[in-house]
Design an enzyme around this catalytic site. Sequence first.
Site, PDB file in Angstrom:
ATOM      1  N   GLY A  71       0.801  -1.219   0.000  1.00  0.00           N
ATOM      2  CA  GLY A  71       0.000   0.000   0.000  1.00  0.00           C
ATOM      3  C   GLY A  71       0.837   1.274   0.000  1.00  0.00           C
ATOM      4  O   GLY A  71       0.541   2.230  -0.719  1.00  0.00           O
ATOM      5  N   THR A  72       1.906   1.275   0.782  1.00  0.00           N
ATOM      6  CA  THR A  72       2.740   2.479   0.868  1.00  0.00           C
ATOM      7  C   THR A  72       3.350   2.785  -0.501  1.00  0.00           C
ATOM      8  O   THR A  72       3.359   3.935  -0.950  1.00  0.00           O
ATOM      9  CB  THR A  72       3.847   2.268   1.915  1.00  0.00           C
ATOM     10  N   ASN A 155      -8.416   4.096   8.015  1.00  0.00           N
ATOM     11  CA  ASN A 155      -7.894   2.930   8.730  1.00  0.00           C
ATOM     12  C   ASN A 155      -8.196   2.948  10.220  1.00  0.00           C
ATOM     13  O   ASN A 155      -8.288   1.911  10.859  1.00  0.00           O
ATOM     14  CB  ASN A 155      -6.380   2.818   8.506  1.00  0.00           C
ATOM     15  N   SER A 203      -3.732  -3.187  -0.947  1.00  0.00           N
ATOM     16  CA  SER A 203      -2.612  -3.901  -0.328  1.00  0.00           C
ATOM     17  C   SER A 203      -3.086  -5.288   0.121  1.00  0.00           C
ATOM     18  O   SER A 203      -4.108  -5.395   0.814  1.00  0.00           O
ATOM     19  CB  SER A 203      -2.127  -3.088   0.875  1.00  0.00           C
ATOM     20  N   HIS A 205      -2.151  -7.570   2.342  1.00  0.00           N
ATOM     21  CA  HIS A 205      -2.223  -8.069   3.722  1.00  0.00           C
ATOM     22  C   HIS A 205      -3.405  -7.511   4.504  1.00  0.00           C
ATOM     23  O   HIS A 205      -3.658  -7.941   5.636  1.00  0.00           O
ATOM     24  CB  HIS A 205      -0.901  -7.838   4.457  1.00  0.00           C
ATOM     25  N   CYS A 339       1.491   2.134  12.568  1.00  0.00           N
ATOM     26  CA  CYS A 339       2.757   2.816  12.304  1.00  0.00           C
ATOM     27  C   CYS A 339       3.058   3.861  13.364  1.00  0.00           C
ATOM     28  O   CYS A 339       4.198   4.212  13.576  1.00  0.00           O
ATOM     29  CB  CYS A 339       2.723   3.501  10.945  1.00  0.00           C
TER      30      CYS A 339
HETATM   31  N1  PLP Z   1      -3.084   3.222   3.469  1.00  0.00           N
HETATM   32  C1  PLP Z   1      -3.876   2.839   4.464  1.00  0.00           C
HETATM   33  C2  PLP Z   1      -5.239   3.461   4.607  1.00  0.00           C
HETATM   34  C3  PLP Z   1      -3.451   1.899   5.396  1.00  0.00           C
HETATM   35  O1  PLP Z   1      -4.233   1.538   6.407  1.00  0.00           O
HETATM   36  C4  PLP Z   1      -2.150   1.345   5.244  1.00  0.00           C
HETATM   37  C5  PLP Z   1      -1.624   0.382   6.232  1.00  0.00           C
HETATM   38  O2  PLP Z   1      -1.964   0.446   7.408  1.00  0.00           O
HETATM   39  C6  PLP Z   1      -1.364   1.757   4.154  1.00  0.00           C
HETATM   40  C7  PLP Z   1      -1.864   2.700   3.290  1.00  0.00           C
HETATM   41  C8  PLP Z   1      -0.005   1.196   3.936  1.00  0.00           C
HETATM   42  O3  PLP Z   1      -0.103  -0.109   3.404  1.00  0.00           O
HETATM   43  P1  PLP Z   1       1.111  -1.147   3.514  1.00  0.00           P
HETATM   44  O4  PLP Z   1       1.153  -1.605   4.932  1.00  0.00           O
HETATM   45  O5  PLP Z   1       0.731  -2.259   2.582  1.00  0.00           O
HETATM   46  O6  PLP Z   1       2.334  -0.447   3.082  1.00  0.00           O
END
Ligand code: PLP
Length: 411
Positions: A71-72, A155, A203, A205, A339
């Site tokens: 996702g990042t 999230n 993403s 996971h 995070c």
């Molecule tokens: N965007 C949102 C809304 C998320 O909740 C997260 C992860 O918590 C991410 C992006 C980042 O995804 P990844 O953990 O796959 O890098």
Amino acid sequence: MRRVYLDNNATTPVLSEVMEAMRPYFGERFGNASSIHHHGQETRAAVERARESVAALLACRSSEIVFTGGGTEGDNLAVFGKARPGDHVITSTIEHHAVLNACKHLAKYREEYLGKTECEVAYVPVDGRGLVDPADVKRALRPNTKLITIMLANNETGVVQPVAEIGKIAAEAGVCFHTDAVQAAGKIAIDVDEIGCDLLTISGHKFHGPQGVGALYVRKGTLLEPMLHGGSHERSRRAGTENVPGIVGLGKAAELAIAGFERGDDRKMAAARDRLEKELLSIEGAGLNGAGLNDAGLNDEAAPRLPNTSNIYFDGIAGEALVIALDLKGLAVSTGAACSSGTIEPSHVLLAMGLAPERAKASIRFSLGKQNTPEDIDFALALTAQTVARLRELSPLWPKPAVSQKLGARS
Ligand code: PLP
């Protein structure tokens, strides 16, 4: 010790069907998907099958899917692939740090290298329910706006944004619209045309696929600069040998998510979440974040939310202390974004919704996954009620019964 996991917005357990689908690609099917021999053709076919499955989840063409490392990376590819220092970007105050910090970096780069200090990122606010007002997005538009990036579902609160309205505004203005659907994918149905987005991140996971793999939907005709430079993988949008086992797992997770929607898994999940939420809210001094009753006492209509998420405050308690105490007894929950755990800063999302810092710090996120059973909910309910009561006995922030009452109760 019994362990119950209600932190599925942080990550989800990989489903056994996903593990099974991935297994051969760690073993006998090891080929590089770019090789032209048998081994490469075998893995190329698997990657393209997974692309079809992910496209079906998002109701788009498979040629519009770019596999990423999660996702990042997808969010960063959207921001840096579309906007240059000097371009104007519109985002919201409640985005995940994958978007917020990418935007911050754009602004910083502009300041450091171009010597221009005016803010080129507009952060639209949210109301007490955690909702962006599309009219604010429209007002923030400028002639040099290059990208609007507003998440599909938050999230921390699970609040679902009015992305279709924002998509219309973006289309009318001819501005690229990205939405971070990392939390929404697999939990609610997604149709990129209904949203009207040009870019959308998912993403693996977060919906029972593997970690470290994801996808960016890129609408046909959208110009996007790659972030990684190298081979011509992923139609020259993301260089690097494909993570074949991960991509196969992502594809299987997408297939299982579609089958889940057909069975009504999302409705069952919402019923389980509602039961958990209703009982937790019967605890004195507990309240739902995103419910509409904000600190200013305004009782708006409740915001639409994901079927699996409840963000609840328990006044008089530090959220971190509650998370640790629950974990010691076998329940995994979270104070919000994984995070930012390890810091005791209140959540930027809850503060943006207008919560007082003490209440934001007293908030806990419960997030369900497909593996959770009714017994898990019972366990969480009993343990949370007990633990909240115990922590409040020790808390200087919570009113205690008068001493005379306590003595009376003992005699
Ligand atoms: N965007 C949102 C809304 C998320 O909740 C997260 C992860 O918590 C991410 C992006 C980042 O995804 P990844 O953990 O796959 O890098």
